[in-house]
Design an enzyme around this catalytic site. Sequence first.
Site, short mmCIF file in Angstrom:
data_model
loop_
_atom_site.label_atom_id
_atom_site.label_comp_id
_atom_site.label_asym_id
_atom_site.label_seq_id
_atom_site.Cartn_x
_atom_site.Cartn_y
_atom_site.Cartn_z
N ARG A 100 0.84 -1.22 0.00
CA ARG A 100 0.00 0.00 0.00
C ARG A 100 0.87 1.26 0.00
NH1 ARG A 100 -2.27 2.05 4.39
NH2 ARG A 100 -2.49 0.03 5.40
N TYR A 127 -15.57 15.60 -16.08
CA TYR A 127 -16.04 14.21 -16.14
C TYR A 127 -17.02 14.02 -14.98
CZ TYR A 127 -16.09 9.29 -15.04
OH TYR A 127 -16.52 8.03 -14.70
#
Length: 401
Positions: free
Chosen positions: A64, A117
């Site tokens: 991560r 978007y």
Amino acid sequence: MKNISSKAPKAAFSTRAIHSGYDSDTENGALTPPIYMTSTFAFDSAEQGGARFAGEEEGPIYSRLGNPTQSILETRLADLEEGEAALATASGMGAISAAFWTLLAAGDHIVADKTLYGCTFALIEHGLKKFGIEVSYVDCCNVEEITAALNENTKLVYFESPVNPNLRVMDIQKISDEVHRFNSEIKVIVDNTYCTPAIQQPLMLGADLVVHSATKYLGGHGDLIAGAVVGDAETIQRIRFEGLKDMTGAVIAPMTAFLIMRGLKTLELRMQRHSETALIIAERLQQHPAVEVTYYPGLPTDPYYDLAKQQMSLSGGMLAFELKGGLEAGKSFMNKLQMIKRAVSLGDAETLCQHPASMTHSTYTPEQRLAHGVSEGLVRLSIGLEGVEDIWQDIERGLLA
Ligand code: 4LM
């Protein structure tokens, strides 16, 4: 050819898209970068683990926080966008939200273009606003509107160029200059998904950060979801350790990083072909009696033609149009298509067609779409890599309908 990006004179874009960031000597000569399919990394000693967590020693800790396959991709993307560093993420929305959550706090203000978007608009409208961040939507084509909206709390200016879905083009250099003249600390963030660095490099034009949906042209094959943020090393490090590690956890999978690198090898070639074909299709659409208006910055009659010529090396593979019969004609056009897929997303080998008002921009209310410049009848095409006559034949069939 080791670490090609550090050699002078700088290698060509296509060479860097293939080699940058990877030294096969360190990986048993493997031609393609290995996929480090591991969640965690063993330390030699407790002290070494502690030193890595403290940032005193370089080296992997946990995927991560970073993974060697991801790192190669990040070096390559930074090189292609002419940035100091890059961060690869699990999606474009992961990249945008990791950047926003890192750079913003309650009470801050942002300026965004009026057309974004759909999910970026939703993130701002439903996400940032909920946490006390103020937003001014302006027409970023008009730089005066941006500067008039700036205030002492403004932390960032955000826009796409060309804009999804209506292909307006922003003057990246002028906007960056004016915003930084007002306050050099304000970050100008450009979503470069429609162009990719093969066509446009916003950091070279003065922007501070570039974000991408790598799902699109960077991956290029419609088989993955990913994103990226590129910019200066300090800001990218902050986004990695705040927005990505702790706030979103939007970590890219090693396999996905590998696939993007495979896509990058042909990025320049693909963008050339997408652009060539899109121009031919746009010219034919513009002349077709059923078409009311065609939006494509590569058309000499397009209001953004000159600006696009200035800051984009090619016109890209995205276009949009409205039919004389409006919404109903647009839907009937879409339903007549045979080879072209009715699908959202873009930048794939396959030509894709979608209806922004009911699909990618359905996160806006009809009133918001009207105010934000997304017309109900607009049809969007992502021109693929098929033969131009095959694409046109399918479009023409739809238009006759
Ligand atoms: C689409 N777009 O338009 P992820 N920035 C831009 C985008 O077009 C997108 C994202 C970010 C479409 C998806 C369905 C300019 C996405 C978000 O989808 O999270 O990788 O990117 O068709």
